[in-house]
Design an enzyme around this catalytic site. Structure first.
Site, mmCIF file in Angstrom:
data_model
loop_
_atom_site.group_PDB
_atom_site.id
_atom_site.type_symbol
_atom_site.label_atom_id
_atom_site.label_comp_id
_atom_site.label_asym_id
_atom_site.label_seq_id
_atom_site.Cartn_x
_atom_site.Cartn_y
_atom_site.Cartn_z
ATOM 1 N N GLU A 218 5.673 4.614 10.344
ATOM 2 C CA GLU A 218 4.287 4.929 10.005
ATOM 3 C C GLU A 218 3.935 4.483 8.593
ATOM 4 O O GLU A 218 2.839 3.959 8.356
ATOM 5 C CB GLU A 218 4.039 6.439 10.155
ATOM 6 C CG GLU A 218 4.116 6.962 11.573
ATOM 7 C CD GLU A 218 2.942 6.532 12.442
ATOM 8 O OE1 GLU A 218 2.977 6.790 13.648
ATOM 9 O OE2 GLU A 218 1.984 5.926 11.917
ATOM 10 N N ARG B 188 0.993 1.573 8.093
ATOM 11 C CA ARG B 188 -0.241 2.047 7.458
ATOM 12 C C ARG B 188 -0.297 1.676 5.977
ATOM 13 O O ARG B 188 -1.285 1.103 5.512
ATOM 14 C CB ARG B 188 -0.373 3.566 7.613
ATOM 15 C CG ARG B 188 -0.403 4.023 9.058
ATOM 16 C CD ARG B 188 -0.920 5.432 9.190
ATOM 17 N NE ARG B 188 -0.518 6.031 10.465
ATOM 18 C CZ ARG B 188 -1.120 7.070 11.024
ATOM 19 N NH1 ARG B 188 -2.164 7.625 10.436
ATOM 20 N NH2 ARG B 188 -0.689 7.568 12.170
ATOM 21 N N ASP C 70 6.008 0.093 22.866
ATOM 22 C CA ASP C 70 4.833 -0.774 22.811
ATOM 23 C C ASP C 70 4.840 -1.884 21.768
ATOM 24 O O ASP C 70 4.857 -3.077 22.098
ATOM 25 C CB ASP C 70 3.563 0.083 22.641
ATOM 26 C CG ASP C 70 3.675 1.126 21.529
ATOM 27 O OD1 ASP C 70 4.677 1.130 20.807
ATOM 28 O OD2 ASP C 70 2.737 1.930 21.390
ATOM 29 N N GLU D 194 -6.640 1.693 21.334
ATOM 30 C CA GLU D 194 -5.998 0.641 22.125
ATOM 31 C C GLU D 194 -6.901 0.010 23.191
ATOM 32 O O GLU D 194 -6.843 -1.203 23.438
ATOM 33 C CB GLU D 194 -4.719 1.188 22.786
ATOM 34 C CG GLU D 194 -3.589 1.454 21.821
ATOM 35 C CD GLU D 194 -3.768 2.749 21.030
ATOM 36 O OE1 GLU D 194 -3.116 2.903 19.975
ATOM 37 O OE2 GLU D 194 -4.563 3.608 21.476
#
Length: 625
Positions: free
Chosen positions: A252, A256, A385, A519
């Protein structure tokens, strides 16, 4: 001088007056013993005071040396005038007087402060001392010079179509609403709670602050919100601090913070963003200190100690986490001149290529100690993913020179299509999950990014299968759109199923929520850009209307707990990725293709645009000054 001359009296029988007063002295009585004692006591105290003052003044040893031994001051190189002994003594005394006056003034100033201010000052001084001690002996070399050339498409033209301009302006207004309320109620914290009007904390970032600010930088820039971008930059410059004693999610923080800083640098050329990105990248490197070089999921930023999530298949690392570092780390090497970031990525490739893949699939768990797969659970949604996304984008970002990444991606897509992609009785194509050889007919909202991925990779697909990949992308986009239109709020659930006569609908309560995820909109944006079929813009606009009706509140935007409820309950969190991804993809959908064109930019998993590294580009100069 003789000690007797210091005494104010003489021995008995000696005269203290001139001969002229001799008669008077003879007629007066002599000092009594008690008077002599008192005089001795007074003058002894005086002598003690004088010598004590000399010994306890600053630089007393040097002063004594100058006063009693008349030593000359040490010679000082320079062009200043030389002082003789008396001048030196006077100079030292002046300095002593000035030091004392300064100390007295500081003491007076301190006494005038409130107790809270004094405590704060003490705390700040302690932190400075601790930081100085921590950094003592540690070099912080200057980054090499970079020839900054703003990539093509950092800014675009206004749409010529009036309706498109109007819709684009609406999305910009949504961004302003989200940003201004974050600034008003949660400035400097990670995220906003728009109903409570206070900050929201997440353990994913440890004690690092400002996730919304860093995540939103590039969105502010491309929307032309220059004042807001400037204030965000100033906050980063003054307040973004990575010297925290806390555990963070490497994944993360990378997508980010590192991604957000890199894209802000490439768009604006502001050096502070490059410096901060490289600094943070270096802080993350200890996560790779494992027997295999597969990084830990969690890292203590101060101690450099890492570990994995306790629930992750016996302490395994997660495919989507260690597989979603490549784009950012390659750019860190590009901008820092330090190959270590790229080397860490290439080592991950080596480990993966040595392993057998069940049915050609990549399981979600890999043990960083043994280098072996954990549970054989395969998903193109959560846990898996963005690993596949980054294989494709690694090839594209390399200016299509990374043939290893290309092969890994298309081989993986073939295995996914063979073993995971199915069609429902109603004709909807979906991507199931694979658990130990058995399929779970569930598709997550996260999985819906795959439509955009298949479309983006269609052009490079092997042997005349380009049209097939684009068709597959369109079918996935249709299915994910159906998950939206089949809910009461026209927003999609966290996961939806294809079993028991149900299609594209969530059947479990813990899968019915929507947390402002991007998404589905991401796939619509790619499909619009690559096909210009107007239905994708229309679907995007329907999402805007649903967000405004259901998720907009007085102080920002909030997720909801049940998309099938006509009166949904808000979850009171404005996610940072709503500003970074959801609103950015919507804005790009209603922009001309010259804004961040896909042939020049690649989006990381948080929608932060990174430029393609051209084969002939040389970002780092060979010399530094």
């Amino acid at each position: 001088m003789p000690a007797t001359t210091l005494l104010p009296f003489t021995t008995p029988g000696t005269s203290r007056k001139s001969v002229n007063n001799s008669s008077t002295l003879i007629n007066r009585p002599a000092f009594r013993l008690t008077e002599k004692f008192l005089l001795l006591l007074v003058f002894s105290g005086f002598i003690t005071l004088c010598f004590g003052a000399i010994f306890f003044l600053p630089d007393s040893s040097k002063l004594l040396s100058g006063v009693f031994f008349h030593t000359q001051p040490a010679s000082v190189s320079g062009s200043g005038p030389k002082l003789d002994g008396r001048e030196f003594e006077a100079d030292k005394l002046n300095r002593i007087r000035e030091d004392h006056e300064k100390a007295l003034q500081e003491a007076k100033d301190t006494l005038q402060k409130l107790p809270e201010e004094i405590k704060r000052d003490i705390k700040e001084q302690k932190e400075k001392v601790a930081q100085g001690s921590e950094n003592k002996g540690v070099k912080n070399p200057r980054l090499p010079n970079v020839v900054f050339r703003k990539p093509v498409g950092a800014t675009g033209h206004e749409p010529s179509d009036a309706e498109t301009r109007e819709r684009q302006a609406k999305i910009k207004e949504m961004m302003k609403h989200a940003w201004e309320n974050y600034k008003r109620h949660a400035w400097g914290s990670n995220e906003l709670k728009p109903l409570s009007k206070q900050h929201h904390s997440s353990s994913l970032f440890g004690n690092i602050r400002g996730a919304t600010i860093v995540d939103a930088l590039d969105t502010l820039y491309i929307m032309g919100m220059h004042d807001e971008f400037k204030e965000a930059k100033e906050w980063v410059e003054k307040n973004l601090d990575f010297n925290v004693h806390a555990e963070v999610s490497v994944f993360e923080v990378n997508i980010r913070f590192v991604g957000g800083l890199l894209s802000a640098y490439y768009l604006s050329g502001e050096e502070v963003f490059r410096t901060k990105a490289v600094e943070l990248g270096e802080k993350l490197l200890p996560a790779f200190n494992t027997p295999t070089g597969i990084p830990w999921a969690l890292l203590n930023m101060k101690s450099g100690i890492g570990r994995n999530w306790p629930w992750a298949s016996g302490g395994s690392s997660i495919l989507a986490e260690f597989g979603t570092l490549h784009l950012e780390f390659m750019h860190l090497s590009q901008l820092s001149g330090n190959a270590v970031f790229a080397e860490k990525m290439m080592n991950i490739r080596k480990v993966l290529n040595r392993l057998d893949k069940p049915q050609g699939l990549y399981p979600n768990y890999l043990n960083p100690n043994s280098g072996q797969w954990g549970q054989h659970h395969v998903s193109v949604g959560g846990l898996g993913d963005s690993f596949y996304e980054y294989l494709l984008k690694a090839w594209l970002m390399s200016d299509k020179t990374d043939e290893e990444a290309r092969k890994m991606y298309y081989d993986a897509v073939q295995a996914i299509e063979t073993h995971l992609i199915r069609k429902s009785n109603g004709g909807l194509k979906y991507i199931a999950e694979w658990k130990g050889g058995l399929l779970e007919h569930k598709m997550g909202h996260l999985t819906c990014f795959a439509g955009g991925m298949f479309a983006l990779g269609a052009d490079g697909a092997p042997e005349e299968s380009s049209s097939h990949h684009l068709e597959l992308a369109a079918e996935i986009a249709q299915t994910c759109h159906e998950s939206y239109v089949r809910s009461a709020t026209k927003l999609g659930p966290e996961a939806f199923r294809f079993d028991g006569g149900v299609e594209a609908i969530a059947t479990r309560q813990n899968e019915k929520y929507y947390i402002l995820r991007p998404e589905v909109i991401e796939t619509h944006m790619y499909m619009w850009r690559l096909t210009h079929d107007p239905k994708y813009r229309q679907w995007g606009w329907e999402a805007v209307q649903a967000l405004e009706k259901t998720c907009r509140v007085a102080s920002g935007y909030s997720g909801i707990r049940d998309v099938y409820s006509s009166q949904p309950v808000h979850d009171d969190v404005q996610q940072s990725f709503f500003l970074a991804e959801t609103l950015k993809y919507l804005y790009l959908m209603f922009s001309d293709d010259d804004l961040l064109p896909l042939e020049h930019w690649i989006f990381n998993s948080e929608a932060h645009p990174l430029p393609i590294i051209r084969k002939d580009s040389q970002a780092i100069e060979n010399k530094t000054d």
